[in-house]
Design a protein around this motif. Sequence first.
Motif, mmCIF file in Angstrom:
data_model
loop_
_atom_site.group_PDB
_atom_site.id
_atom_site.type_symbol
_atom_site.label_atom_id
_atom_site.label_comp_id
_atom_site.label_asym_id
_atom_site.label_seq_id
_atom_site.Cartn_x
_atom_site.Cartn_y
_atom_site.Cartn_z
ATOM 1 N N GLY A 106 0.636 -1.439 -0.107
ATOM 2 C CA GLY A 106 0.198 -0.328 -0.220
ATOM 3 C C GLY A 106 0.711 1.495 0.242
ATOM 4 N N ALA A 107 1.791 1.383 1.162
ATOM 5 C CA ALA A 107 2.546 2.897 0.856
ATOM 6 C C ALA A 107 3.112 3.176 -0.440
ATOM 7 C CB ALA A 107 3.814 2.232 2.171
ATOM 8 N N CYS A 108 3.821 1.444 -1.263
ATOM 9 C CA CYS A 108 4.215 1.395 -2.758
ATOM 10 C C CYS A 108 3.527 2.089 -3.612
ATOM 11 C CB CYS A 108 5.394 0.538 -2.916
ATOM 12 S SG CYS A 108 5.589 0.141 -4.439
ATOM 13 N N LEU A 109 1.995 2.489 -3.580
ATOM 14 C CA LEU A 109 1.142 2.650 -4.719
ATOM 15 C C LEU A 109 0.383 4.063 -4.159
ATOM 16 C CD1 LEU A 109 0.816 -0.444 -5.500
ATOM 17 C CD2 LEU A 109 -1.882 -0.279 -5.761
ATOM 18 N N THR A 110 0.233 4.231 -2.794
ATOM 19 C CA THR A 110 0.101 5.604 -2.040
ATOM 20 C C THR A 110 1.925 6.555 -2.814
ATOM 21 O OG1 THR A 110 -0.398 4.380 0.131
ATOM 22 C CG2 THR A 110 0.554 7.665 -0.185
ATOM 23 N N GLN A 111 3.274 6.108 -2.984
ATOM 24 C CA GLN A 111 4.316 6.871 -3.404
ATOM 25 C C GLN A 111 4.274 7.567 -4.094
ATOM 26 O OE1 GLN A 111 8.295 5.239 -3.492
ATOM 27 N NE2 GLN A 111 8.446 6.579 -1.873
ATOM 28 N N LEU A 112 4.118 5.668 -5.420
ATOM 29 C CA LEU A 112 3.833 6.100 -6.871
ATOM 30 C C LEU A 112 2.703 7.352 -7.279
ATOM 31 C CD1 LEU A 112 3.898 3.483 -9.652
ATOM 32 C CD2 LEU A 112 1.269 5.077 -9.205
ATOM 33 N N PHE A 113 1.387 7.172 -6.444
ATOM 34 C CA PHE A 113 0.378 8.062 -6.745
ATOM 35 C C PHE A 113 0.706 9.653 -6.622
ATOM 36 C CE2 PHE A 113 -2.592 10.719 -4.664
ATOM 37 C CZ PHE A 113 -3.757 11.385 -5.455
ATOM 38 N N PHE A 114 0.818 9.732 -5.307
ATOM 39 C CA PHE A 114 1.835 11.535 -5.104
ATOM 40 C C PHE A 114 2.843 11.590 -6.189
ATOM 41 C CE2 PHE A 114 -0.547 10.405 -1.086
ATOM 42 C CZ PHE A 114 -1.410 11.739 -1.135
ATOM 43 N N PHE A 115 4.278 10.840 -6.559
ATOM 44 C CA PHE A 115 4.518 10.748 -7.362
ATOM 45 C C PHE A 115 4.372 11.681 -8.863
ATOM 46 C CE2 PHE A 115 7.744 10.123 -10.980
ATOM 47 C CZ PHE A 115 8.998 10.699 -10.269
ATOM 48 N N HIS A 116 3.229 10.773 -9.442
ATOM 49 C CA HIS A 116 2.880 11.427 -10.945
ATOM 50 C C HIS A 116 1.686 12.324 -10.355
ATOM 51 C CE1 HIS A 116 3.554 8.320 -13.116
ATOM 52 N NE2 HIS A 116 4.646 7.566 -12.157
ATOM 53 N N GLN A 117 0.835 12.910 -9.105
ATOM 54 C CA GLN A 117 0.048 13.925 -8.881
ATOM 55 C C GLN A 117 1.009 15.108 -9.045
ATOM 56 O OE1 GLN A 117 -3.145 14.582 -7.457
ATOM 57 N NE2 GLN A 117 -1.907 16.483 -8.169
ATOM 58 N N LEU A 118 2.109 14.918 -8.425
ATOM 59 C CA LEU A 118 3.043 16.424 -8.683
ATOM 60 C C LEU A 118 3.502 15.615 -9.447
ATOM 61 C CD1 LEU A 118 4.339 16.100 -4.349
ATOM 62 C CD2 LEU A 118 3.167 17.687 -5.439
ATOM 63 N N ALA A 119 4.340 15.537 -10.181
ATOM 64 C CA ALA A 119 5.126 15.722 -11.346
ATOM 65 C C ALA A 119 4.272 16.178 -12.741
ATOM 66 C CB ALA A 119 5.307 14.181 -12.268
ATOM 67 N N GLY A 120 2.741 15.377 -12.410
ATOM 68 C CA GLY A 120 2.388 15.581 -13.562
ATOM 69 C C GLY A 120 1.622 17.424 -13.470
ATOM 70 N N VAL A 121 1.138 18.032 -11.904
ATOM 71 C CA VAL A 121 1.019 19.449 -12.617
ATOM 72 C C VAL A 121 2.300 19.904 -12.661
ATOM 73 C CG1 VAL A 121 0.807 21.195 -10.263
ATOM 74 C CG2 VAL A 121 -0.516 19.076 -10.165
ATOM 75 N N ASP A 122 3.226 19.836 -12.172
ATOM 76 C CA ASP A 122 4.895 20.053 -13.037
ATOM 77 C C ASP A 122 4.582 20.321 -14.699
ATOM 78 O OD1 ASP A 122 7.138 21.503 -12.645
ATOM 79 O OD2 ASP A 122 8.180 19.499 -11.118
ATOM 80 N N CYS A 123 3.772 19.317 -15.372
ATOM 81 C CA CYS A 123 3.214 19.232 -16.533
ATOM 82 C C CYS A 123 3.397 20.380 -17.124
ATOM 83 C CB CYS A 123 3.337 17.804 -16.987
ATOM 84 S SG CYS A 123 4.327 16.638 -17.138
ATOM 85 N N PHE A 124 2.017 20.711 -16.465
ATOM 86 C CA PHE A 124 0.589 21.675 -16.958
ATOM 87 C C PHE A 124 1.092 22.965 -16.520
ATOM 88 C CE2 PHE A 124 -1.694 17.343 -16.743
ATOM 89 C CZ PHE A 124 -2.617 18.199 -18.441
ATOM 90 N N LEU A 125 1.680 23.305 -15.587
ATOM 91 C CA LEU A 125 2.122 24.012 -14.674
ATOM 92 C C LEU A 125 3.783 24.918 -15.814
ATOM 93 C CD1 LEU A 125 1.674 25.783 -12.294
ATOM 94 C CD2 LEU A 125 3.505 25.400 -10.778
ATOM 95 N N LEU A 126 4.521 23.972 -16.389
ATOM 96 C CA LEU A 126 5.511 24.497 -16.948
ATOM 97 C C LEU A 126 4.634 24.997 -19.186
ATOM 98 C CD1 LEU A 126 8.035 22.066 -16.456
ATOM 99 C CD2 LEU A 126 8.203 23.912 -16.164
ATOM 100 N N THR A 127 4.033 24.638 -19.174
ATOM 101 C CA THR A 127 3.052 24.847 -19.757
ATOM 102 C C THR A 127 1.956 26.209 -18.963
ATOM 103 O OG1 THR A 127 2.533 22.464 -20.761
ATOM 104 C CG2 THR A 127 1.475 24.494 -21.545
ATOM 105 N N ALA A 128 1.494 26.344 -18.717
ATOM 106 C CA ALA A 128 0.883 27.858 -17.821
ATOM 107 C C ALA A 128 2.519 28.665 -17.927
ATOM 108 C CB ALA A 128 0.411 27.693 -16.813
ATOM 109 N N MET A 129 3.347 28.708 -17.343
ATOM 110 C CA MET A 129 4.152 29.418 -17.527
ATOM 111 C C MET A 129 4.844 29.679 -19.248
ATOM 112 S SD MET A 129 7.114 27.623 -14.902
ATOM 113 C CE MET A 129 7.803 29.242 -14.377
#
Length: 323
Positions: A106-129
Amino acid sequence: MGIYLQGPAEPEFGTNGTAVTEFILLGLVETPGLRPVVFVLFLFAYLVTVGGNLSILAAILVEPKLHTPMYFFLGNLSVLDVGCITVTIPSMLSRLLSQKRTVPYGACLTQLFFFHQLAGVDCFLLTAMAYDRFLAICRPLTYSTRMSQMVQRILVAMSWACAFTNALTHTVAISTLNFCGPNVINHFYCDLPQLFQLSCSSTQLNELLLFCLSILMAGVPVILIVTSYIHVAAAVLRIRSAEGRKKAFSTCSSHLTVVGIFYGTGVFSYMRLGSVEASDKDKGIGTLNTVISPMLNPLIYSLRNPDVQGALQRVLTGKRALA
């Protein structure tokens, strides 16, 4: 060296047939003598990254000159950088200290979720910039209305919503896979390519999902960023003053550097699925993506920016900016 867990007669996670209840993360190094060195280096990198990004955020908050859309997005990027490195490095450091390399399913999947959540926001935020730079340089007369505070907040909120959908989709999809044999991950954090290699069931649909969502999450933003900067470059080249061209390009060079590092490491990480031999190389790429990039971002954005440098000096010395 492979380590295997013998699955019980009745799998603990009966809903998807999973027998493995924990994974073993090999980490960056397996030589015991090198672990203290790795611990010190990554602890230093973590402290520098968190301190640098929080300093940038503080500078943006206290300096009136930096209360602009570009620095609003940069402040959000600093928060993301702190989050990205916090998702992976502290847990790695704790395993180095305890010498316990196991991580619960469960901890492994939780880490995976938050990593992709934050990296995904990074993608769109760089586009907004990039869109912000396009409006500022190519549409200066309508910039203040097209990039109002409401628009800025909508762009950030949409970035978080789209990234959440992407992260949740991947997490739910991988939770349907069976893990019934090998449980050794040759990496220092849980991620999709390494988990695909351990699955006892077919990962074709998961890999297809990753490919399709990667196009939406990375391909489309890259196209928008490149398109924005083609227009920016064309507009800058029409500026007659050499000093004006230099100033316009300098505001974009930092962002382009960050985009190059972020997307370059991401492409190498996710476009070589199924390559077991690439695992050790993936550790280096993962280090670039989760440690080096967030650590360099404050330096990249402040190195050639006198406004940020001045604000950072005032934050560090405790002086207030003049209204």
